[in-house]
Design an enzyme around this catalytic site. Sequence first.
Site, PDB file in Angstrom:
ATOM      1  N   HIS A   1      -5.374   3.477   3.528  1.00 26.45           N
ATOM      2  CA  HIS A   1      -4.284   4.215   2.226  1.00 26.45           C
ATOM      3  C   HIS A   1      -4.318   5.665   2.406  1.00 26.45           C
ATOM      4  O   HIS A   1      -5.182   6.353   2.793  1.00 26.45           O
ATOM      5  CB  HIS A   1      -4.704   3.647   1.012  1.00 26.45           C
ATOM      6  CG  HIS A   1      -3.413   3.721  -0.064  1.00 26.45           C
ATOM      7  ND1 HIS A   1      -3.041   4.902  -0.683  1.00 26.45           N
ATOM      8  CD2 HIS A   1      -2.680   2.957  -0.455  1.00 26.45           C
ATOM      9  CE1 HIS A   1      -2.138   4.684  -1.248  1.00 26.45           C
ATOM     10  NE2 HIS A   1      -1.848   3.475  -1.171  1.00 26.45           N
TER      11      HIS A   1
ATOM     12  N   ASP B   1      -1.993  -4.641  -0.607  1.00 21.82           N
ATOM     13  CA  ASP B   1      -1.250  -5.795   0.224  1.00 21.82           C
ATOM     14  C   ASP B   1      -2.381  -6.798   0.704  1.00 21.82           C
ATOM     15  O   ASP B   1      -1.827  -7.869   1.351  1.00 21.82           O
ATOM     16  CB  ASP B   1      -0.488  -5.151   1.382  1.00 21.82           C
ATOM     17  CG  ASP B   1       0.492  -4.256   0.464  1.00 21.82           C
ATOM     18  OD1 ASP B   1       0.893  -3.025   0.899  1.00 21.82           O
ATOM     19  OD2 ASP B   1       1.337  -4.943   0.027  1.00 21.82           O
TER      20      ASP B   1
END
Length: 431
Positions: free
Chosen positions: A308, A366
């Site tokens: 991320h 996700d």
Amino acid sequence: MADNYISLTKDDSSQAQQLPILSGTLGPSVIDIRALYAQTGHFTYDPGFTSTASCSSKITFIDGDAGILLYRGYPIEQLAEKCDFPEVCYLLLNGELPNGAQMQEFVTLTSQHVMVHEQLTRFYSGFRRDAHPMAVLVGVVGALSAFYHDVMDITRKEDRYLSAIRLIAKMPSIVAMCHKYSTGMPFIYPKRKLGYVENFMRMMHGDPCDDYQANPVLARALDRILILHADHEQNASTSTVRLAGSSGANPYACVAAGIACLWGAAHGGANEAVLNMLEEIGDVSRIGEYVAKAKDKNDPFRLMGFGHRVYKNYDPRARLMRQTCHEVLDELNLHDDRLFKLAMELERIALEDPYFIEKKLYPNVDFYSGIVLRALGIPTEMFTAIFALARSVGWIAQWDEMIADPELKIGRPRQLYRGVAMRDVKPVFAR
Ligand code: SDX
């Protein structure tokens, strides 16, 4: 108002440039470079905006090192446990959690706008049945701007709020219709007496021949998934909505641009890519092979659902999503779900691997969402559309905040030009 200043000096000049430092409520201060080009003739250079604050906002705060996510100051863990998605929609839009009367008014108002224009349903038939739902969603949401330009004075708070209510109220129908169209099944109209998620589940999984009753445990799980995906600071799709909106474009067209951006596998498309990756890995015996591919600089393969831009710690949403996974699989007696077991083993191996530790790559939102959505009976190709359903409230809240911002200017970045210097056109015979 500047709290402090930073001095810039070039090695070949004595004159130092003073740039203001601005501080917010939480997180890093910013160097205000708005006067930099006028003062120095230089631009800053930051492809991907790794060190750039594009705006000031009061909506969402992320501390990537500590793994903290706040919506309007409330920790995501508390919102996911104590609130439902409509409450979080109210919070993101209005800045405060609603009391009982305010919540009832909000539910009544949104319920008045759940229907979509009957002509909008004809847009679907222009697509192939096997079109990706995100391609359909971009088109249909963008088309809303052709139906709702009646009250569209975006300088008026009331008109912006109505646009937000309409979007929040209609997205469940529009997303469910994407799925129904792909199956050849008829569209299911919303029912005002049902809750937000129950309505969506009925439009997704119900049919005109039978009554549909949503499993309350599964409905609560989906409600939590929507909360976890509702907003996330200035991510790529939110920045897309803001940039489109900075020109004064219609809010539905701006959200359609956000949907297009979210579709990418590096962003919201990752949930679909995670499930496809897990299916491709197939068995725990092959995890090592794929982890090695992810670490190989010459291999474009990346571990989807990992890493991320902001979180250099565990994404708090991933932890909540994994917990939701357990609850849903328990409810469905899928304890031995092979993909969930594969995902947990992949997480364990990756988190012990020096490459992932050194680069601070953790599971993101996700990584587990696809497994939960699949267990909820949502087709893989619909995963990112569910993400868009949730994120539409964050997009429209951020758009509203931007339009009301007195510092609003059309977004117009510059560049570092590395092309050919000026030259003259030669006649074709001389080229
Ligand atoms: C979302 O921004 C948001 O807030 C997004 C989001 C939201 O709610 O809006 O949180 C939702 O988009 C989550 C992210 C979903 N995407 C994926 O899961 C796709 C896989 N992850 C990535 O491709 C990547 O981690 C990104 C895109 C998420 C972040 O990329 P960055 O910040 O640009 O980091 P990078 O590509 O520069 O990577 C840094 C290093 C690189 O190695 P070096 O070049 O330094 O040697 O880490 C490596 C990368 O190769 N790396 C990975 C990796 N992610 C980063 N290596 C293997 N597998 C990965 N998944």
